[in-house]
Scaffold this motif. Structure first.
Motif, PDB file in Angstrom:
ATOM      1  N   TYR A  38       9.519  -2.330  -4.386  1.00  0.00           N
ATOM      2  CA  TYR A  38       9.262  -3.765  -4.526  1.00  0.00           C
ATOM      3  C   TYR A  38      10.340  -4.408  -5.394  1.00  0.00           C
ATOM      4  O   TYR A  38      10.894  -5.462  -5.062  1.00  0.00           O
ATOM      5  N   GLY A 120       3.579  -9.381  -1.853  1.00  0.00           N
ATOM      6  CA  GLY A 120       2.148  -9.120  -1.854  1.00  0.00           C
ATOM      7  C   GLY A 120       1.866  -7.711  -1.394  1.00  0.00           C
ATOM      8  O   GLY A 120       2.676  -7.089  -0.707  1.00  0.00           O
ATOM      9  N   ASP A 121       0.706  -7.217  -1.771  1.00  0.00           N
ATOM     10  CA  ASP A 121       0.314  -5.856  -1.404  1.00  0.00           C
ATOM     11  C   ASP A 121      -1.024  -5.888  -0.671  1.00  0.00           C
ATOM     12  O   ASP A 121      -2.045  -6.259  -1.251  1.00  0.00           O
ATOM     13  N   MET A 150      10.367 -12.189   2.351  1.00  0.00           N
ATOM     14  CA  MET A 150       9.011 -11.735   2.050  1.00  0.00           C
ATOM     15  C   MET A 150       9.026 -10.225   1.894  1.00  0.00           C
ATOM     16  O   MET A 150       9.614  -9.519   2.712  1.00  0.00           O
ATOM     17  N   LEU A 152       6.354  -7.270   1.571  1.00  0.00           N
ATOM     18  CA  LEU A 152       4.930  -7.015   1.746  1.00  0.00           C
ATOM     19  C   LEU A 152       4.680  -5.550   2.090  1.00  0.00           C
ATOM     20  O   LEU A 152       5.487  -4.922   2.764  1.00  0.00           O
TER      21      LEU A 152
END
Length: 249
Positions: A38, A120-121, A150, A152
């Protein structure tokens, strides 16, 4: 997202952490092993066009921590006040993270500034259908800068996937023989242990509560140990997850 907020109450959230001193949860449900990935992808997204702002969808500690390490302009967004109350303090006060309590679907009409990176996760797992997922994707695109990225983690069913070796008895045997550690066992049992009963192939919804209720019965009949159910609880979730085939995603 009302159903999701209702399911993720304080009791549910507390089951997923080991205590107030460890708010990040356990892998693989929590992306601790993916935190460095990430961080790398978010940094690359910012540096490619000289961006600075990151919106984190949800309160996942590992993702927020990675975001704050590469940017001083981070905002975490979640509709769940219990999650904000419990997990908000997990990020060191030396960072300038902002937290916004807002429904993700309302963001296009609320936010004035766009993000250079959105992270986001498992956020699409919280959707109730393919149409809701498409709607959320559109909302995120509208608050993402044209040059933005993004980052994700998405749960999907691989192409030609079969559950051979992933039924309840197989998972339990592998755990008892040391082939699976605690988090792997808990997550595997929640996802695949009762797939025939829990997964709706037409809607792609996985009822995670089935695994926990069935395993509780197994403890009562002696087919499973209480300790093993306790281990499962580190991935505790009794709601439904949207888990589409990869070609649908």
């Amino acid at each position: 997202m009302d159903q999701i907020r209702e399911v993720w109450g304080m009791d549910m959230l507390r089951k997923r952490i080991s205590g107030e001193d460890n708010l990040e949860g356990y892998p693989p449900a929590a992306p601790l092993h993916e935190e460095s990935t990430y961080r790398l992808l978010m940094r690359n997204g910012l540096e490619q066009y000289g961006g600075s702002s990151i919106f984190v969808m949800g309160m996942t500690v590992a993702v927020r921590r990675a975001a704050n390490e590469v940017s001083n302009n981070v905002m975490a967004i979640d509709v769940n006040n219990d999650a904000i109350s419990l997990l908000g303090p997990a990020i060191d006060k030396k960072y300038n993270e902002k937290i916004l309590a807002k429904n993700w679907f309302d963001l296009p009409d609320f936010l004035k500034n766009k993000a250079d990176v959105i992270a986001g996760d498992g956020i699409f797992c919280t959707m109730g259908s393919t149409s809701d997922s498409i709607k959320l994707l559109g909302c995120l695109r509208s608050i993402l800068a044209d040059h933005g990225a993004m980052v994700l983690r998405v749960m999907v069913v691989p192409e030609n996937f079969t559950i051979v070796g992933m039924a309840f008895n197989d998972i339990l045997y592998d755990y008892r023989s040391g082939k699976l550690d605690d988090p792997e066992f808990g997550f595997a049992m929640r996802l695949w242990g009762f797939l025939d009963e829990a997964y709706e192939k037409n809607s792609y919804m996985l009822d995670c509560g089935v695994a926990f209720s069935e395993c509780k019965k197994m403890v009562e009949t002696g087919e499973m140990l209480q300790h093993e159910l306790d281990v499962m609880n580190i991935t505790f979730y009794i709601g439904k997850n949207y888990v589409p085939p990869i070609n649908v995603w």
